[in-house]
Scaffold this active site. Structure first.
Site, PDB file in Angstrom:
ATOM      1  CB  VAL A   1      30.795  61.605  60.122  1.00  0.00           C
ATOM      2  CG1 VAL A   1      32.156  61.792  60.763  1.00  0.00           C
ATOM      3  CG2 VAL A   1      30.122  60.335  60.626  1.00  0.00           C
TER       4      VAL A   1
ATOM      5  N   GLY B   1      30.066  54.015  61.991  1.00  0.00           N
ATOM      6  CA  GLY B   1      28.919  53.236  61.515  1.00  0.00           C
ATOM      7  C   GLY B   1      28.263  52.540  62.676  1.00  0.00           C
TER       8      GLY B   1
ATOM      9  CE1 TYR C   1      26.477  48.697  60.074  1.00  0.00           C
ATOM     10  CE2 TYR C   1      26.038  46.404  59.484  1.00  0.00           C
ATOM     11  CZ  TYR C   1      26.905  47.377  59.955  1.00  0.00           C
ATOM     12  OH  TYR C   1      28.189  47.032  60.310  1.00  0.00           O
TER      13      TYR C   1
ATOM     14  CE  LYS D   1      28.828  49.426  57.798  1.00  0.00           C
ATOM     15  NZ  LYS D   1      29.933  50.350  58.073  1.00  0.00           N
TER      16      LYS D   1
HETATM   17  N1  LIG Z   1      31.876  45.117  65.350  1.00  0.00           N
HETATM   18  C1  LIG Z   1      31.484  44.375  64.306  1.00  0.00           C
HETATM   19  O1  LIG Z   1      31.086  43.181  64.441  1.00  0.00           O
HETATM   20  C2  LIG Z   1      31.518  44.969  62.913  1.00  0.00           C
HETATM   21  C3  LIG Z   1      31.304  44.097  61.830  1.00  0.00           C
HETATM   22  C4  LIG Z   1      31.315  44.616  60.536  1.00  0.00           C
HETATM   23  C5  LIG Z   1      31.525  45.962  60.338  1.00  0.00           C
HETATM   24  N2  LIG Z   1      31.718  46.790  61.398  1.00  0.00           N
HETATM   25  C6  LIG Z   1      31.911  48.217  61.125  1.00  0.00           C
HETATM   26  O2  LIG Z   1      33.095  48.676  61.727  1.00  0.00           O
HETATM   27  C7  LIG Z   1      32.956  50.060  62.044  1.00  0.00           C
HETATM   28  C8  LIG Z   1      33.362  50.291  63.500  1.00  0.00           C
HETATM   29  O3  LIG Z   1      32.522  49.531  64.345  1.00  0.00           O
HETATM   30  P1  LIG Z   1      32.870  49.174  65.878  1.00  0.00           P
HETATM   31  O4  LIG Z   1      32.484  47.781  66.088  1.00  0.00           O
HETATM   32  O5  LIG Z   1      34.237  49.631  66.230  1.00  0.00           O
HETATM   33  O6  LIG Z   1      31.773  50.051  66.614  1.00  0.00           O
HETATM   34  P2  LIG Z   1      31.908  51.147  67.772  1.00  0.00           P
HETATM   35  O7  LIG Z   1      30.511  51.429  68.201  1.00  0.00           O
HETATM   36  O8  LIG Z   1      32.921  50.715  68.785  1.00  0.00           O
HETATM   37  O9  LIG Z   1      32.507  52.394  66.965  1.00  0.00           O
HETATM   38  C9  LIG Z   1      31.731  53.202  66.137  1.00  0.00           C
HETATM   39  C10 LIG Z   1      32.134  54.643  66.424  1.00  0.00           C
HETATM   40  O10 LIG Z   1      31.410  55.509  65.533  1.00  0.00           O
HETATM   41  C11 LIG Z   1      31.058  56.666  66.283  1.00  0.00           C
HETATM   42  N3  LIG Z   1      29.924  57.343  65.649  1.00  0.00           N
HETATM   43  C12 LIG Z   1      28.636  56.915  65.586  1.00  0.00           C
HETATM   44  N4  LIG Z   1      27.881  57.829  64.961  1.00  0.00           N
HETATM   45  C13 LIG Z   1      28.696  58.855  64.634  1.00  0.00           C
HETATM   46  C14 LIG Z   1      28.498  60.101  63.993  1.00  0.00           C
HETATM   47  N5  LIG Z   1      27.282  60.485  63.569  1.00  0.00           N
HETATM   48  N6  LIG Z   1      29.559  60.913  63.832  1.00  0.00           N
HETATM   49  C15 LIG Z   1      30.791  60.561  64.278  1.00  0.00           C
HETATM   50  N7  LIG Z   1      31.047  59.386  64.889  1.00  0.00           N
HETATM   51  C16 LIG Z   1      30.005  58.545  65.071  1.00  0.00           C
HETATM   52  C17 LIG Z   1      30.705  56.136  67.662  1.00  0.00           C
HETATM   53  O11 LIG Z   1      30.735  57.162  68.660  1.00  0.00           O
HETATM   54  C18 LIG Z   1      31.779  55.077  67.853  1.00  0.00           C
HETATM   55  O12 LIG Z   1      32.930  55.615  68.489  1.00  0.00           O
HETATM   56  C19 LIG Z   1      31.500  50.415  61.743  1.00  0.00           C
HETATM   57  O13 LIG Z   1      31.409  51.023  60.472  1.00  0.00           O
HETATM   58  C20 LIG Z   1      30.818  49.074  61.715  1.00  0.00           C
HETATM   59  O14 LIG Z   1      29.658  49.080  60.906  1.00  0.00           O
HETATM   60  C21 LIG Z   1      31.725  46.334  62.696  1.00  0.00           C
END
Ligand SMILES: NC(=O)c1ccc[n+]([C@@H]2O[C@H](COP(=O)([O-])OP(=O)(O)OC[C@H]3O[C@@H](n4cnc5c(N)ncnc54)[C@H](O)[C@@H]3O)[C@@H](O)[C@H]2O)c1
Length: 279
Positions: A63, A92, A157, A161
């Site tokens: 992406v 992300g 990050y 965000k």
């Molecule tokens: N887990 C947390 O504590 C948390 C807290 C706040 C926000 N978030 C946000 O939630 C969202 C999902 O996070 P998560 O915890 O499920 O993480 P995760 O690592 O399980 O999922 C992130 C996904 O994004 C994909 N990805 C990464 N780079 C990519 C790219 N260039 N193109 C396409 N896909 C790509 C990865 O392969 C992965 O499947 C993110 O935006 C993260 O910043 C997570």
């Protein structure tokens, strides 16, 4: 539900992405999961109820690459006359915890994934969104508590965000006239595989973090996905341009800080007892 209604979720085979897919399944005919690694969750997908599995289609796509996104958009929109209903910018992540560890290259990479990609993806689908006859169309961008408060580190990050929240307001203001709403979900700490490296260096990280949360616990993927499903639904058809934290109250106030001010000292006392105290 419109017969052709489609949801697109970036980072869709990640932990939160897949939970969002489950929650959007009842109101969408097909759910497209865009991810760098589309096979990552094939095992989890195969464990879902058959009626959900049948709606999910994974698409390999980086992406951060606008041309890969426009190719993916073409593929998705040519799928059985698909009509776009919901776009979730969820891809992300972050690796760089402090400015000391940052370099211009890592800064660019994290801004690219956590901010630019959401614009690139919106741009790839914007025209189809405008044309879509869906009565309830929306973009939901997944930010973070890092985009709201400045105390959590991961500077590129967090900057991205925060930018994502402002970008969302811009979509809300400019595209409302096409019936497209745009909102943010900002999760607190959710126990997902994104934390793998942190857990390896500090196995007690989740226990350490809990004390900052007014609910005394961290968040679950389904709580984030439930908020996304609400914002995508008819029930939220008047909600446009908001940032909804799903953070157990973290950004409202942190108990250890409140304790330092004595705010939590009165537990168990009635108001009359408190006010009877000499100031
Ligand atoms: N887990 C947390 O504590 C948390 C807290 C706040 C926000 N978030 C946000 O939630 C969202 C999902 O996070 P998560 O915890 O499920 O993480 P995760 O690592 O399980 O999922 C992130 C996904 O994004 C994909 N990805 C990464 N780079 C990519 C790219 N260039 N193109 C396409 N896909 C790509 C990865 O392969 C992965 O499947 C993110 O935006 C993260 O910043 C997570």
């Amino acid at each position: 539900m419109d017969e052709q209604s489609v949801a697109v979720i970036t980072g869709g085979t990640g932990d939160i992405g897949l939970a969002i897919a489950r929650h959007l399944a009842p109101t969408h005919l097909n759910i497209f999961l865009l991810d760098l690694d589309p096979d990552k969750s094939s095992q989890s997908i195969s464990n879902l109820p058959r009626e959900i599995q049948e709606k999910i289609i994974t698409v390999q796509c980086d992406v951060t690459d606008p041309s890969a996104l426009s190719q993916a958009a073409k593929t998705i929109l040519s799928f059985k006359g698909a009509s776009l209903k919901t776009l979730v910018n969820n891809a992300g992540g972050t690796k760089i915890a402090s400015l000391h560890e940052m370099s211009p290259l890592t800064w660019q990479k994290e801004i690219s994934l956590n901010l630019n990609a959401a614009y690139f993806c919106f741009d790839a689908f914007a025209e189809a969104f405008k044309q879509s006859t869906e009565p309830c169309k929306s973009v939901i961008n997944i930010s973070s508590v890092n985009g709201i408060l400045g105390t959590f580190g991961n500077p590129a990050y967090s900057t991205a965000k925060a930018g994502l929240i402002q970008f969302t307001r811009t979509i809300a203001a400019e595209y409302g006239r096409y019936g497209i709403r745009a909102n943010v979900v900002a999760p607190g700490t959710v126990m997902t595989s994104a934390w793998k490296e942190k857990i390896e260096s500090n196995p007690g990280v989740f226990e350490d973090l809990k004390k900052w949360y007014p609910l005394g616990r961290l968040l679950e993927v389904d709580e984030v996905a439930g908020a996304v499903a609400f914002l995508a639904s008819e029930q939220a058809k008047g909600v446009n341009g908001v940032c909804l934290p799903v953070d157990g109250g973290l950004t409202a106030g942190m108990p250890p800080v409140a304790r330092s001010f004595g705010t939590l000292d009165y537990e168990g006392l009635r108001a009359s007892q408190i006010y009877a105290r000499p100031l």
